[in-house]
Design a protein around this motif. Structure first.
Motif, short mmCIF file in Angstrom:
data_model
loop_
_atom_site.label_atom_id
_atom_site.label_comp_id
_atom_site.label_asym_id
_atom_site.label_seq_id
_atom_site.Cartn_x
_atom_site.Cartn_y
_atom_site.Cartn_z
N ARG A 173 -2.27 3.27 -5.54
CA ARG A 173 -3.26 3.69 -6.51
C ARG A 173 -2.93 5.06 -7.06
O ARG A 173 -2.50 5.95 -6.33
CB ARG A 173 -4.65 3.73 -5.86
CG ARG A 173 -5.11 2.40 -5.31
CD ARG A 173 -5.46 1.43 -6.43
NE ARG A 173 -5.36 0.05 -5.96
CZ ARG A 173 -5.62 -1.00 -6.72
NH1 ARG A 173 -5.97 -0.84 -7.98
NH2 ARG A 173 -5.51 -2.21 -6.24
N GLU A 175 -3.96 8.63 -9.15
CA GLU A 175 -5.02 9.61 -8.96
C GLU A 175 -6.26 9.17 -9.74
O GLU A 175 -6.20 8.84 -10.92
CB GLU A 175 -4.55 10.97 -9.45
CG GLU A 175 -5.54 12.09 -9.14
CD GLU A 175 -5.00 13.45 -9.54
OE1 GLU A 175 -5.80 14.40 -9.57
OE2 GLU A 175 -3.79 13.54 -9.84
N GLY A 176 -7.37 9.16 -9.07
CA GLY A 176 -8.63 8.78 -9.71
C GLY A 176 -8.91 7.30 -9.69
O GLY A 176 -10.02 6.88 -10.04
N GLU A 177 -7.93 6.47 -9.31
CA GLU A 177 -8.15 5.01 -9.25
C GLU A 177 -8.90 4.65 -7.98
O GLU A 177 -8.58 5.13 -6.89
CB GLU A 177 -6.82 4.26 -9.30
CG GLU A 177 -6.16 4.23 -10.65
CD GLU A 177 -4.95 3.31 -10.65
OE1 GLU A 177 -5.08 2.19 -11.18
OE2 GLU A 177 -3.90 3.69 -10.12
N GLU A 178 -9.87 3.81 -8.12
CA GLU A 178 -10.67 3.39 -6.98
C GLU A 178 -9.92 2.36 -6.14
O GLU A 178 -9.31 1.43 -6.67
CB GLU A 178 -11.99 2.79 -7.48
CG GLU A 178 -12.96 2.47 -6.36
CD GLU A 178 -14.29 1.95 -6.90
OE1 GLU A 178 -15.08 1.42 -6.09
OE2 GLU A 178 -14.51 2.06 -8.12
N ALA A 179 -9.95 2.55 -4.85
CA ALA A 179 -9.27 1.62 -3.94
C ALA A 179 -10.00 0.28 -3.93
O ALA A 179 -11.23 0.22 -4.07
CB ALA A 179 -9.23 2.20 -2.53
N VAL A 180 -9.22 -0.78 -3.76
CA VAL A 180 -9.81 -2.12 -3.67
C VAL A 180 -10.45 -2.28 -2.30
O VAL A 180 -9.85 -1.97 -1.27
CB VAL A 180 -8.73 -3.20 -3.88
CG1 VAL A 180 -9.32 -4.59 -3.68
CG2 VAL A 180 -8.11 -3.07 -5.26
N ARG A 181 -11.67 -2.73 -2.29
CA ARG A 181 -12.40 -2.90 -1.02
C ARG A 181 -12.08 -4.27 -0.43
O ARG A 181 -12.31 -5.30 -1.06
CB ARG A 181 -13.90 -2.76 -1.26
CG ARG A 181 -14.74 -2.85 0.02
CD ARG A 181 -16.18 -2.46 -0.27
NE ARG A 181 -17.01 -2.64 0.91
CZ ARG A 181 -17.71 -3.74 1.16
NH1 ARG A 181 -17.67 -4.74 0.30
NH2 ARG A 181 -18.45 -3.83 2.26
#
Length: 385
Positions: A173, A175-181
């Protein structure tokens, strides 16, 4: 079939209209591809051809499968076979063997870095489950119909959604990208796929096709799409289940760059074209009595079958060479035989059973009509082109 699961995400071209040239179809001054009422499309001589004249060399191998039990004895690149002896160069990471360092290098270049990683990932999985290898396919069972095939793939894709989401979390990911849950549901879907019964040769078929698709130019894919398709390519319900299971196995296993191509549409397209268009990879010095695997050479698939062929075919490494077996008149159809050396000597009834079982057509060639006591003229019935 619906477009939701059975259409490949890859770009494709529609089948050509009758009389139009097909992508990848062979073309020389000696013959032409023409429509025929008996066999879709066929190869016809456009001039007199003398015996032994070279007709075509098929170099366009798309996917190829070496049965796992022969991988120590048959070169993965040129298919060289040394009468059952193990080949000198082994690739423990991929499970393949090679006759020379040159073949090993060519194989790696052809598969590319991602393709080589894919074979290593599959080999690591299969080695853990080797006791399941070598299961024989039972013949004579009914083929699944189109509706059953559609339902099986839709069911597999419902589970695939969870596996894809879990694999998505592996991507780096920015910078600033949300991690996949990733939840327990996702992890259970991956674990369930990996724990299911494995079918190594089916996985090899899918990996070979997907890696080839990943590396192939668009016109090579179009050449495969131009071949006759089989709407019911699976030999039995067990065969269909092996494909859907292997699809889920590979979704949980293959390198991330291959996952966009690994979908029901691509896998079914590979099966539907291979079904009537593959050539056996056999030993060369015993008239091909020993079957090591198979491959699809699209340009070679335009030659239809006859039990009394006028064209001789011979495999030279990764290529098929076709020559006139006798003098051939202008306008005559050019036929090869789909039968192995031993099968060619079988009775008419046994030959027809073999062709029906393996290729899905009732042979109506001159030899079969003659041996059957029929006098009417006709041509071969086949579904190849």
């Amino acid at each position: 079939m619906s477009d939701t699961t059975m259409t490949s995400s890859s770009s494709s071209t529609p089948p050509p209209a009758a009389g139009e040239p097909r992508a990848g179809a062979p073309s020389t001054p000696l013959f032409a591809i023409r429509p025929t009422p008996f066999a879709g499309r066929a190869v016809f001589a456009v001039q007199h051809i003398t015996a032994s004249t070279p007709l075509w060399r098929a170099t366009d191998l798309s996917l190829a499968v070496l049965l796992r039990e022969y991988r120590r004895e048959v070169c993965a690149q040129c298919f060289f076979y040394d009468r059952g002896r193990d080949l000198p160069i082994r690739s423990p990471g991929t499970g393949f063997a090679f006759c020379t360092p040159q073949c090993s290098d060519e194989w790696e270049r052809g598969n590319g870095e991602v393709g080589t990683q894919a074979w290593r990932a599959v080999e690591a999985l299969v080695k853990k489950r080797s006791k399941e290898d070598g299961e024989m396919v039972e013949l004579g069972l009914p083929r699944p119909g189109e509706e059953e095939i559609q339902e099986a793939w839709e069911s597999a894709e419902a589970r695939a959604v969870l596996i894809r989401a879990a694999r998505e979390a592996e991507k780096p990911r920015g910078e600033g990208e949300e991690a996949v849950r990733v939840t327990k549901v996702h992890r259970r879907a991956v674990a369930s796929a990996l724990q299911a019964k494995i079918s190594p040769d089916v996985m090899a078929f899918i990996v070979s096709g997907v890696v080839w698709r990943h590396n192939a130019a668009s016109e090579q894919w179009d050449a495969l799409l131009a071949l006759a398709d089989d709407a019911t390519p699976y030999h039995s319900a067990d065969d269909l289940a092996a494909f859907t299971r292997s699809y889920l196995h590979l979704l949980a296993t293959l390198p991330l760059p291959l996952l966009p191509l690994l979908n029901p549409g691509t896998v079914f397209t590979l099966s539907s074209r291979d079904s009537h268009n593959s050539f056996g990879i056999r030993s060369l010095d015993d008239e091909g009595s020993e079957f090591f695997g198979y491959g699809c050479w699209p340009s070679a698939s335009y030659f239809n079958h006859s039990c009394g062929p006028n064209v001789e075919k011979a495999r030279e490494g990764r290529e098929w060479v076709f020559r006139a077996g006798r003098d051939i008149a202008a306008g005559e159809e050019l036929n090869i035989t789909y039968l192995s050396g031993e099968e060619r000597r079988d009775s008419r009834e046994k030959r027809m059973q073999t062709l029906k079982r393996n290729w899905g057509f009732d042979c109506g060639c001159h030899r079969c009509r003659e041996e059957g006591g029929k006098e009417e003229e006709g041509t071969t019935t086949t579904l190849k082109t």
